[in-house]
Design an enzyme around this catalytic site. Structure first.
Site, mmCIF file in Angstrom:
data_model
loop_
_atom_site.group_PDB
_atom_site.id
_atom_site.type_symbol
_atom_site.label_atom_id
_atom_site.label_comp_id
_atom_site.label_asym_id
_atom_site.label_seq_id
_atom_site.Cartn_x
_atom_site.Cartn_y
_atom_site.Cartn_z
ATOM 1 N N ARG A 125 71.319 68.641 -83.606
ATOM 2 C CA ARG A 125 70.602 69.287 -84.717
ATOM 3 C C ARG A 125 69.750 70.416 -84.149
ATOM 4 O O ARG A 125 69.642 70.573 -82.936
ATOM 5 C CB ARG A 125 69.800 68.291 -85.569
ATOM 6 C CG ARG A 125 69.133 67.143 -84.870
ATOM 7 C CD ARG A 125 68.039 67.513 -83.919
ATOM 8 N NE ARG A 125 67.033 68.347 -84.521
ATOM 9 C CZ ARG A 125 66.159 69.055 -83.849
ATOM 10 N NH1 ARG A 125 66.157 69.047 -82.522
ATOM 11 N NH2 ARG A 125 65.267 69.819 -84.463
ATOM 12 N N GLY A 126 69.128 71.174 -85.062
ATOM 13 C CA GLY A 126 68.412 72.373 -84.639
ATOM 14 C C GLY A 126 69.373 73.553 -84.751
ATOM 15 O O GLY A 126 70.527 73.469 -84.311
ATOM 16 N N ALA A 127 68.878 74.642 -85.349
ATOM 17 C CA ALA A 127 69.781 75.735 -85.713
ATOM 18 C C ALA A 127 70.593 76.292 -84.537
ATOM 19 O O ALA A 127 71.833 76.378 -84.619
ATOM 20 C CB ALA A 127 68.983 76.836 -86.414
ATOM 21 N N ARG B 20 76.191 70.836 -92.578
ATOM 22 C CA ARG B 20 74.779 71.144 -92.821
ATOM 23 C C ARG B 20 74.699 72.578 -93.347
ATOM 24 O O ARG B 20 74.947 73.534 -92.605
ATOM 25 C CB ARG B 20 73.957 70.960 -91.540
ATOM 26 C CG ARG B 20 74.013 69.517 -91.031
ATOM 27 C CD ARG B 20 72.834 69.169 -90.179
ATOM 28 N NE ARG B 20 71.608 69.048 -90.950
ATOM 29 C CZ ARG B 20 70.393 69.007 -90.387
ATOM 30 N NH1 ARG B 20 70.267 69.101 -89.077
ATOM 31 N NH2 ARG B 20 69.319 68.870 -91.136
ATOM 32 N N GLN C 193 61.147 64.463 -86.025
ATOM 33 C CA GLN C 193 61.620 65.253 -84.877
ATOM 34 C C GLN C 193 60.457 65.614 -83.944
ATOM 35 O O GLN C 193 60.639 65.752 -82.741
ATOM 36 C CB GLN C 193 62.299 66.555 -85.351
ATOM 37 C CG GLN C 193 63.646 66.372 -85.997
ATOM 38 C CD GLN C 193 63.545 66.271 -87.499
ATOM 39 O OE1 GLN C 193 62.523 65.834 -88.038
ATOM 40 N NE2 GLN C 193 64.601 66.647 -88.189
ATOM 41 N N ASP D 57 65.681 77.982 -89.621
ATOM 42 C CA ASP D 57 67.088 77.631 -89.844
ATOM 43 C C ASP D 57 67.877 78.768 -90.475
ATOM 44 O O ASP D 57 69.080 78.877 -90.266
ATOM 45 C CB ASP D 57 67.187 76.368 -90.698
ATOM 46 C CG ASP D 57 66.881 75.149 -89.843
ATOM 47 O OD1 ASP D 57 65.687 74.840 -89.667
ATOM 48 O OD2 ASP D 57 67.824 74.558 -89.287
ATOM 49 N N ASN E 203 62.925 76.604 -92.999
ATOM 50 C CA ASN E 203 62.713 75.773 -91.812
ATOM 51 C C ASN E 203 62.408 74.354 -92.307
ATOM 52 O O ASN E 203 62.312 74.093 -93.512
ATOM 53 C CB ASN E 203 61.576 76.329 -90.944
ATOM 54 C CG ASN E 203 61.536 75.679 -89.566
ATOM 55 O OD1 ASN E 203 62.558 75.582 -88.885
ATOM 56 N ND2 ASN E 203 60.372 75.196 -89.149
ATOM 57 N N LYS E 204 62.234 73.454 -91.367
ATOM 58 C CA LYS E 204 62.016 72.040 -91.679
ATOM 59 C C LYS E 204 60.985 71.854 -92.790
ATOM 60 O O LYS E 204 59.954 72.517 -92.817
ATOM 61 C CB LYS E 204 61.570 71.321 -90.399
ATOM 62 C CG LYS E 204 61.281 69.854 -90.517
ATOM 63 C CD LYS E 204 62.397 69.051 -91.155
ATOM 64 C CE LYS E 204 63.723 69.232 -90.465
ATOM 65 N NZ LYS E 204 64.866 68.741 -91.280
HETATM 66 O O1 MRU Z 1 67.000 68.898 -89.579
HETATM 67 P P1 MRU Z 1 66.880 69.554 -88.243
HETATM 68 O O2 MRU Z 1 66.278 68.648 -87.204
HETATM 69 O O3 MRU Z 1 68.179 70.170 -87.786
HETATM 70 O O4 MRU Z 1 65.854 70.736 -88.479
HETATM 71 C C1 MRU Z 1 65.568 71.605 -87.419
HETATM 72 C C2 MRU Z 1 64.521 72.583 -87.743
HETATM 73 O O5 MRU Z 1 64.073 72.735 -88.851
HETATM 74 C C3 MRU Z 1 64.082 73.476 -86.613
HETATM 75 O O6 MRU Z 1 62.738 73.815 -86.738
HETATM 76 C C4 MRU Z 1 64.930 74.759 -86.667
HETATM 77 O O7 MRU Z 1 66.293 74.448 -86.663
HETATM 78 C C5 MRU Z 1 64.641 75.644 -85.537
HETATM 79 S S1 MRU Z 1 65.331 74.979 -84.052
HETATM 80 C C6 MRU Z 1 65.105 76.053 -82.776
#
Ligand code: MRU
Length: 297
Positions: A20-22, A54, A148, A189, A199-200
């Site tokens: 996970r994470g963009a 996603r 996270q 994201d 973002n999250k």
């Molecule tokens: O649901 P996730 O854990 O994939 O969400 C991730 C985030 O929101 C991060 O802040 C975002 O992807 C930036 S990662 C460098």
């Protein structure tokens, strides 16, 4: 460590948040196309299934498309992965210059190496400041519902030896009111053409709080997170996830059975609340300026 030997394996890993994470999703998407090519699965179908896992992170579709367009998807996927680390290092160095000595940075979710191929974006900024002797410390939002921050960012910072304090998300206002935060730095994201940032979930209220307390709110993201085709935040698809992520914590059901739950994985921060965008090409006041800097680099 998780071996994915088919596109289905990889899709399950992405949906289950093992990857996970963009930026990590961008590399994983490209690897997925390479995997399909290697195992003889039809590429278009693999690409469609990967992109559907996603919907919010722009990087996922970006990585899939890059690998699809390449003559050798595996070579392209490896290039994207190596490139990610190099870009994050550059991004981190640019962002570190924004932070005062001994900056107390508040961050949300995990935008460190576990969200990327390595180094990190928002945490990359903190790392670069740490490596250059600026002695930053971090308020780590635990980041409900799936934590996270508490699970991943805390683990990373501990290994890096960067001082941090884990806090419940609801503490941010109190910290800012007490003068204990110098800057908010988050990842992204998807960044729309007008600069609105997905973002999250929980990022938007931090931006509102930062504005109220006259604190800078920085978004650190590689150019692959920018989506010039998406005009503004209202057009960003927001992923809804399983109710049990909210109702069940650590295997314990805390809410009564059958309650209605809303579980949006992301929110949108309007561009007016963003002080600056930090990319591998530098620091920009607007998304347009960030993309222009990239085009002229
Ligand atoms: O649901 P996730 O854990 O994939 O969400 C991730 C985030 O929101 C991060 O802040 C975002 O992807 C930036 S990662 C460098």
């Amino acid at each position: 460590m998780l071996d994915c030997r088919s596109v289905d394996d990889l899709c399950a890993a992405i949906v289950g948040l093992a990857v996970r994470g963009a930026p990590a999703l961008g590399a994983a998407g490209a690897m997925g196309v390479a995997l399909a090519a290697a195992t003889g699965e039809p590429l278009d179908d693999a690409a469609r299934r990967l992109k559907a896992t996603r919907p919010t992170a722009a990087n996922l579709a970006w990585g899939v498309e890059r690998a699809l367009a390449a003559s050798d998807p595996a070579e392209e996927a490896v290039r994207i992965a190596a490139d990610d680390v190099a870009r994050n290092r550059r991004l981190g160095a640019h962002g570190a210059e924004l932070l005062p000595e001994e900056a107390r940075v508040l961050t949300h979710c995990n935008a460190g190496s576990l969200a990327c191929v390595g180094y990190g974006t928002a945490i990359g900024v903190v790392r670069a400041a740490h490596e250059s002797g600026r002695r930053p410390s971090v308020w780590v939002d635990e980041t409900r519902p799936v934590l996270q921050g508490g699970r991943l960012t805390a683990w990373e910072l501990q290994r890096l030896g960067i001082p941090f304090t884990l806090v419940a998300d609801v503490m941010a206002g109190s910290l800012m009111a007490g003068g204990e935060v110098d800057a908010v730095v988050v990842g992204a994201d998807r960044i729309a053409a007008n600069g609105d940032v997905a973002n999250k979930i929980g990022t938007y209220p931090l931006a509102v709080l930062a504005r109220h307390h006259d604190l800078p709110f920085y978004v650190a993201a590689p150019l692959s997170t920018f989506d010039p085709e998406c005009p503004d935040g209202s057009q960003i698809p927001i992923e809804r996830r399983d109710a049990d992520e909210v109702a069940v914590i650590g295997g314990h059901r805390l809410a009564p059975m059958g309650v209605q739950v809303e579980n949006r994985a992301f929110d949108v921060t309007p561009h007016e609340l963003v002080t600056a965008y930090v990319t591998e090409e530098g620091v920009a006041a607007t998304a347009v300026a960030a993309l222009d800097a990239a085009a002229s680099a």
